[in-house]
Design an enzyme around this catalytic site. Structure first.
Site, mmCIF file in Angstrom:
data_model
loop_
_atom_site.group_PDB
_atom_site.id
_atom_site.type_symbol
_atom_site.label_atom_id
_atom_site.label_comp_id
_atom_site.label_asym_id
_atom_site.label_seq_id
_atom_site.Cartn_x
_atom_site.Cartn_y
_atom_site.Cartn_z
ATOM 1 C CB CYS A 86 -0.972 -0.065 1.187
ATOM 2 S SG CYS A 86 -2.372 1.042 1.004
ATOM 3 C CG HIS A 196 -3.533 -3.710 3.217
ATOM 4 N ND1 HIS A 196 -2.482 -3.091 3.839
ATOM 5 C CD2 HIS A 196 -4.244 -2.736 2.624
ATOM 6 C CE1 HIS A 196 -2.555 -1.790 3.638
ATOM 7 N NE2 HIS A 196 -3.617 -1.536 2.901
ATOM 8 C CD GLU A 198 -0.838 -5.686 5.672
ATOM 9 O OE1 GLU A 198 -0.622 -6.250 4.581
ATOM 10 O OE2 GLU A 198 -1.056 -4.464 5.767
#
Lengths: 226, 82
Positions: A86, A196, A198
């Site tokens: 990002c 993302h 994660e």
């Protein structure tokens, strides 16, 4: 295995990234503040998401000129794997570690939703945990994810198989050219991506599709990491 | 002291969704005959010294290294503005 997370004022996904890396490696990553001029000896450096320096000037522009990013560039030149997610992707582009630029979303809206990604190259050091052409789920949350590069750059990315992820099934959330969601540098050790991963690594997240990026980069298997 | 103005604009062919939104707002205001709008940025910079050539070198350097992203933007430097 050891990891490091770069910290800059205005990032807000650093804690998620630290939690993900801790879960996957079993060790809390080192954190490196923006003013530091050297990185610890690690197996993966991550530049997480957020809004470094309030996105002043351009998203990632100020962060890319911070001392710590010179250290990241030196580590990348030595072959250390670097992942930018990002704002981290925006910073890596602004720092010249990846080609192209991330512009304002074509629809001018902040998008926060789940998209589908096609793994367009499962042979990079960040994507071997996936099958070639596999469609994975991944969340996005950004205002400036509209990837742009000139034709010569796009051709080079295409010809050298450096596009790792594309938005799939009509889920391009930002107008990115050729549906590009993630690319690697020429050496293959720097990956930048808008989504993302994660945020999709534990069953409690609703899925684990994002794990493969970290597992590929760190050479850990799903069974060890689970 | 030297005063300079730097104008940064999007390159031709680079999509400018903000410019498009402004076009539509102008149309909503009833202002007729508006063709295309492209949004850019202006930086007013003061520099120490009086040597225009040295100032130009420094201004170009700041544009190349920070103020413009030359992947998507062009820049123009005007010295002694105003």
């Amino acid at each position: 295995m050891k990891t490091a997370v770069v910290l800059l004022p205005g990032l807000n996904r650093d804690r998620d990234m630290i939690a993900a890396l801790t879960t996957i490696t079993g060790k809390v990553p080192a954190t490196v503040w923006q003013t530091e001029t050297a990185l610890p000896d690690v197996d993966l450096v991550v530049v997480p998401g957020g809004f470094s320096f309030g996105d002043y000037l351009r998203a990632g522009a100020i962060a890319a000129r911070s001392p710590v990013m010179r250290a990241v560039a030196e580590a990348a030149a030595k072959g250390v794997p670097v992942l930018g997610v990002c704002n981290g992707f925006q910073i890596l582009c602004e720092a010249g570690l990846l080609p192209g630029a991330l512009m304002r979303n074509a629809a001018l809206r902040f998008v926060c939703r789940e998209v589908k990604l096609e793994v367009t190259n499962a042979r990079t050091r960040f994507s071997t945990a996936y099958e070639q052409g596999q469609i994975i789920r991944c969340p996005v949350a950004h205002h400036d994810g509209n990837y742009f590069a000139d034709e010569a750059t796009l051709k080079a990315l295409q010809d050298h198989d450096r596009i790792v992820f594309r938005y799939a099934d009509g889920t391009n959330p930002n107008g990115a050219i050729n549906d590009i969601a993630g690319i690697v540098n020429a050496a293959g050790n720097v990956l930048g991506m808008m989504p993302h991963p994660e945020n999709l690594i534990e069953p409690d997240h609703g899925g684990t599709d994002g794990r493969g990026i970290f597992e590929s980069a760190l050479g850990v298997s799903q069974s060890v990491a689970a | 002291m030297i005063k300079a103005r730097i104008i940064v604009t999007l390159k031709t062919g680079v999509l400018d969704p903000q410019g498009k939104a402004i076009e539509s707002a102008l149309s909503n205001l009833g202002i007729e005959g508006v063709g295309q709008v492209r949004q850019g940025k202006v930086f007013d910079v003061t520099l120490e010294g009086d040597d225009a050539a040295s100032a130009k070198t420094r201004l170009d350097a700041m544009c190349e290294q920070l103020l413009a992203n030359t992947v998507i933007e062009n820049y123009a430097v005007e010295i002694d503005h105003g």
